[in-house]
Each structure stands twice: as structure tokens, then as C-alpha cells.
Design an enzyme around this catalytic site. Structure first.
Site, PDB file in Angstrom:
ATOM      1  N   SER A  24       0.547  -1.197   0.038  1.00 29.11           N
ATOM      2  CA  SER A  24      -0.038  -0.298  -0.070  1.00 29.11           C
ATOM      3  C   SER A  24       0.672   1.080   0.035  1.00 29.11           C
ATOM      4  O   SER A  24       1.594   1.218   0.724  1.00 29.11           O
ATOM      5  CB  SER A  24      -0.380   0.320   1.118  1.00 29.11           C
ATOM      6  N   HIS A  55      -3.837   0.104  -4.790  1.00 29.31           N
ATOM      7  CA  HIS A  55      -3.014  -0.554  -5.291  1.00 29.31           C
ATOM      8  C   HIS A  55      -2.850  -0.537  -7.239  1.00 29.31           C
ATOM      9  O   HIS A  55      -4.126  -0.655  -7.701  1.00 29.31           O
ATOM     10  CB  HIS A  55      -3.484  -2.103  -4.796  1.00 29.31           C
ATOM     11  N   HIS A  77      -5.625  -8.897  -1.036  1.00 31.92           N
ATOM     12  CA  HIS A  77      -5.460  -9.015   0.228  1.00 31.92           C
ATOM     13  C   HIS A  77      -6.172 -10.807   0.840  1.00 31.92           C
ATOM     14  O   HIS A  77      -7.659 -10.695   0.098  1.00 31.92           O
ATOM     15  CB  HIS A  77      -6.140  -7.992   0.955  1.00 31.92           C
ATOM     16  N   TYR A  79      -8.678 -10.008   3.076  1.00 34.44           N
ATOM     17  CA  TYR A  79     -10.170  -9.263   3.977  1.00 34.44           C
ATOM     18  C   TYR A  79     -11.166  -9.118   2.613  1.00 34.44           C
ATOM     19  O   TYR A  79     -12.021  -8.578   2.237  1.00 34.44           O
ATOM     20  CB  TYR A  79      -9.422  -8.642   4.041  1.00 34.44           C
ATOM     21  N   GLU A  80     -10.004  -9.315   1.182  1.00 39.26           N
ATOM     22  CA  GLU A  80     -11.067  -8.338   0.129  1.00 39.26           C
ATOM     23  C   GLU A  80     -11.705  -9.650  -0.076  1.00 39.26           C
ATOM     24  O   GLU A  80     -13.392  -9.501  -0.479  1.00 39.26           O
ATOM     25  CB  GLU A  80     -10.256  -8.583  -1.356  1.00 39.26           C
ATOM     26  N   ALA A 107       2.878  -2.360   4.201  1.00 36.04           N
ATOM     27  CA  ALA A 107       2.162  -0.791   4.864  1.00 36.04           C
ATOM     28  C   ALA A 107       2.083  -1.727   6.428  1.00 36.04           C
ATOM     29  O   ALA A 107       1.715  -3.310   6.044  1.00 36.04           O
ATOM     30  CB  ALA A 107       1.845  -0.146   5.292  1.00 36.04           C
ATOM     31  N   MET A 198      -1.469  -7.172   7.103  1.00 35.12           N
ATOM     32  CA  MET A 198      -2.728  -7.270   6.785  1.00 35.12           C
ATOM     33  C   MET A 198      -2.857  -8.448   5.401  1.00 35.12           C
ATOM     34  O   MET A 198      -3.374  -9.031   4.561  1.00 35.12           O
ATOM     35  CB  MET A 198      -3.942  -6.787   6.504  1.00 35.12           C
ATOM     36  N   SER A 199      -0.762  -8.471   5.278  1.00 35.31           N
ATOM     37  CA  SER A 199      -1.080  -9.127   3.929  1.00 35.31           C
ATOM     38  C   SER A 199       0.897 -10.238   3.958  1.00 35.31           C
ATOM     39  O   SER A 199       1.160 -10.716   5.509  1.00 35.31           O
ATOM     40  CB  SER A 199      -0.643  -7.692   3.145  1.00 35.31           C
ATOM     41  N   ASN A 222       2.270   3.066  11.142  1.00 33.99           N
ATOM     42  CA  ASN A 222       1.639   4.008  12.712  1.00 33.99           C
ATOM     43  C   ASN A 222       1.537   3.196  12.948  1.00 33.99           C
ATOM     44  O   ASN A 222       2.828   2.038  13.735  1.00 33.99           O
ATOM     45  CB  ASN A 222      -0.620   3.478  12.247  1.00 33.99           C
ATOM     46  N   HIS A 234      -7.094   3.783   7.065  1.00 32.72           N
ATOM     47  CA  HIS A 234      -6.791   3.317   6.079  1.00 32.72           C
ATOM     48  C   HIS A 234      -5.915   4.704   4.916  1.00 32.72           C
ATOM     49  O   HIS A 234      -4.675   5.011   4.713  1.00 32.72           O
ATOM     50  CB  HIS A 234      -6.726   3.027   4.306  1.00 32.72           C
TER      51      HIS A 234
HETATM   52  N1  HPA Z   1      -2.694  -2.924  11.270  1.00 30.11           N
HETATM   53  C1  HPA Z   1      -3.270  -4.116  10.704  1.00 30.11           C
HETATM   54  N2  HPA Z   1      -2.225  -3.591   9.169  1.00 30.11           N
HETATM   55  C2  HPA Z   1      -1.660  -2.337   9.073  1.00 30.11           C
HETATM   56  C3  HPA Z   1      -1.642  -1.562  10.511  1.00 30.11           C
HETATM   57  C4  HPA Z   1      -2.412  -1.955  11.177  1.00 30.11           C
HETATM   58  O1  HPA Z   1      -2.131  -1.307  12.855  1.00 30.11           O
HETATM   59  N3  HPA Z   1      -0.732  -0.433   9.626  1.00 30.11           N
HETATM   60  C5  HPA Z   1      -0.385  -0.774   8.123  1.00 30.11           C
HETATM   61  N4  HPA Z   1      -1.557  -2.131   7.594  1.00 30.11           N
END
Ligand code: HPA
Length: 260
Positions: A24, A55, A77, A79-80, A107, A198-199, A222, A234
Site C-alpha cells: 500500500s 494498488h 488481500h 480480507y477482500e 505497510a 494484513m498481508s 502507525n 486507511h
Molecule cells: N494493523 C494492521 N495492518 C496495518 C496496520 C495496522 O496497525 N498499519 C498498516 N497496516
């Protein structure tokens, strides 16, 4: 026709050695590539649609320094569509083309107070916290993939050498798309995770099954849930990723220029 056949047809004689997955907000790295061909995923049989706006869903073939690469601008991903094997055809096409290494970027959220947003982490190992596996349904003995040193120690050392004060640590895969709860993050820390995302993990598993070496680079966008009062979202992930994309780009370029 297989995806690898289509790719060979578009870039005759081109033999990528490293497949690079851009996470991302990191798609800009594709500008480092001296392009030979660019192919939208939609033209490649089995390649997934990418529903996350950040993406692009494009394969860029070309060179970075001396190294022929296949840059995957965008991933699907879990989750999609609730499927852990979305990227399986992609990774297998890369193996079929002769790639020997899968270099992944993502990310992620940081679980470590000393690893702030904007920091980079070379992945040393992962925790699959989803209970999902992209190899469900595979047959044969080689489905029992050894996951020790899944993130190749030599490649990791090369990443750290290419890096600008890179951290090293363990990545934990949560399914998303909701962010984690603060309690889940506290649990993840007890389990030994340094970063959460998440990937990446399903692609690593498929790549090891296919005999590829793997390297992983996480950009902290973050602090993970509950560590600060900052709300997670996001857009914030994207903003930090874009800001740090230049640094990621330099590290990847140096890694690929020195790849041998
Ligand atoms: N959690 C899950 N996926 C992420 C995060 C997070 O804090 N930051 C960027 N992708």
C-alpha cells in the site's frame, strides 16, 4: 495460455530474477525500473483483481541496475474475498518465469515504542494468526513446507545493509479488514510480534512452497491499536506510506543493484 506464457509473449527473452511485491502506497518504486513491458493484471490469467484503490494492479518487467525484475504493483488481500490463496497464481507465475527471489513490501503497524511511524523493518520471521493457509487443498508431500528461515537470512542481511537504520523483527498476520483491538495488540506483543499487518504471510508460504527465497520489508505507518490516541484508518496508512515511499524506494534500489 498461462500467465507466464502471456508474460513471455510480451517480453520475449526477458528472464526476471527477483519478483517485487509493492504494498500500500509504495507503488511509486516502479519508477525505478527501466521498463521492458507493463501488463495490467486483468490481462494475466489467474491474476486477482485488486480492489484496494492504492494498488494499481500492474506487472512491470524491466531492470534495476544489473538485476532483471518483475515488479508487482499491487496485491490482493485475504480480507477482500476471504481467500488466502488469491496471490498463489501470481507467485507461481513468477516461479515459472524463473524468479529465484520474492521481495515483499508492506505497510504495517508498529508494536515497538522505539520503532516509530516512518521506520522500516526487515522481516525476520512471521506469525500466522489467521488460521488460514494458502496451501489448503494442496496434495503431495511438499505441501508440508519447512518454514524455518522462511525469510532468507542472507537476503535479510543484504536488506539491512541497503537500509537506512533498518529495524529487524517479527511480523504478525491478522486477517483484517478491521484493525486490531488494543487487547489483540497486547496479545500479539506477548506472542513476540514487532509489527502487524494484513498481508505478506500467505505470499511467503506460497513462495516457499514454490522454492523461492523470500525477503520482506515493512514500513511502519502507525503505532498499533491502543498504543497512542491517534485513530487508525486507511487514509492515515496511505499518507505515511507516501511520505516514506522515497526511503523505501532507495532501499529497494540499493538492494536490487547489489543483488547477485
Ligand atoms: N494493523 C494492521 N495492518 C496495518 C496496520 C495496522 O496497525 N498499519 C498498516 N497496516
Amino acid at each position: 495460455m498461462s500467465a507466464a506464457d502471456v508474460i513471455r509473449g510480451r517480453a520475449p527473452g526477458f528472464a526476471p530474477r527477483v519478483a517485487v511485491v509493492l504494498g500500500s502506497g509504495l507503488g511509486i518504486f516502479a519508477e525505478e525500473v527501466q521498463p521492458v513491458a507493463t501488463i495490467p493484471y486483468g490481462e494475466l490469467p489467474g491474476f486477482p483483481p485488486t480492489s484496494v484503490g492504492s494498488h494499481a494492479g500492474r506487472l512491470v518487467l524491466g531492470t534495476v541496475g544489473p538485476t532483471p525484475v518483475a515488479v508487482l504493483q499491487g496485491r490482493a488481500h485475504y480480507y477482500e474475498r476471504g481467500r488466502a490463496d488469491e496471490m498463489k497464481p501470481v507467485i507461481r507465475a513468477m516461479a515459472e518465469l524463473g524468479c529465484e527471489t520474492l521481495l515483499q513490501t508492506n505497510a504495517a503497524g508498529s508494536l515497538r515504542p522505539d520503532m516509530p511511524p516512518g521506520a522500516l523493518m526487515a522481516i525476520t520471521d512471521h506469525i500466522n494468526f489467521t488460521g488460514q493457509n494458502p496451501l489448503f487443498g494442496e496434495t503431495g508431500n511438499n505441501r508440508f513446507v519447512d518454514m524455518a528461515d522462511a525469510y532468507d537470512p542472507a537476503l535479510r542481511a543484504a536488506l539491512v545493509a541497503a537500509g537506512e537504520g533498518l529495524f529487524e523483527g517479527t511480523y504478525i498476520w491478522f486477517g483484517g479488514p478491521s484493525f486490531e483491538t488494543p487487547a489483540e495488540i497486547r496479545a500479539a506483543r506477548v506472542l513476540g510480534a514487532d509489527a502487524v499487518g494484513m498481508s505478506t504471510v500467505p505470499e511467503t508460504i506460497v513462495a516457499r512452497h514454490a522454492g523461492l527465497r523470500v525477503a520482506g520489508l515493512s514500513l511502519m505507518t502507525n503505532y498499533a491499536a491502543g498504543m497512542t490516541r491517534e485513530p487508525l484508518g486507511h487514509l492515515q496508512t496511505m499518507a505515511v506510506a507516501r511520505e516514506a515511499a522515497g526511503k523505501v524506494r532507495r532501499v529497494l534500489r540499493r538492494f536490487l543493484e547489489g543483488y547477485s
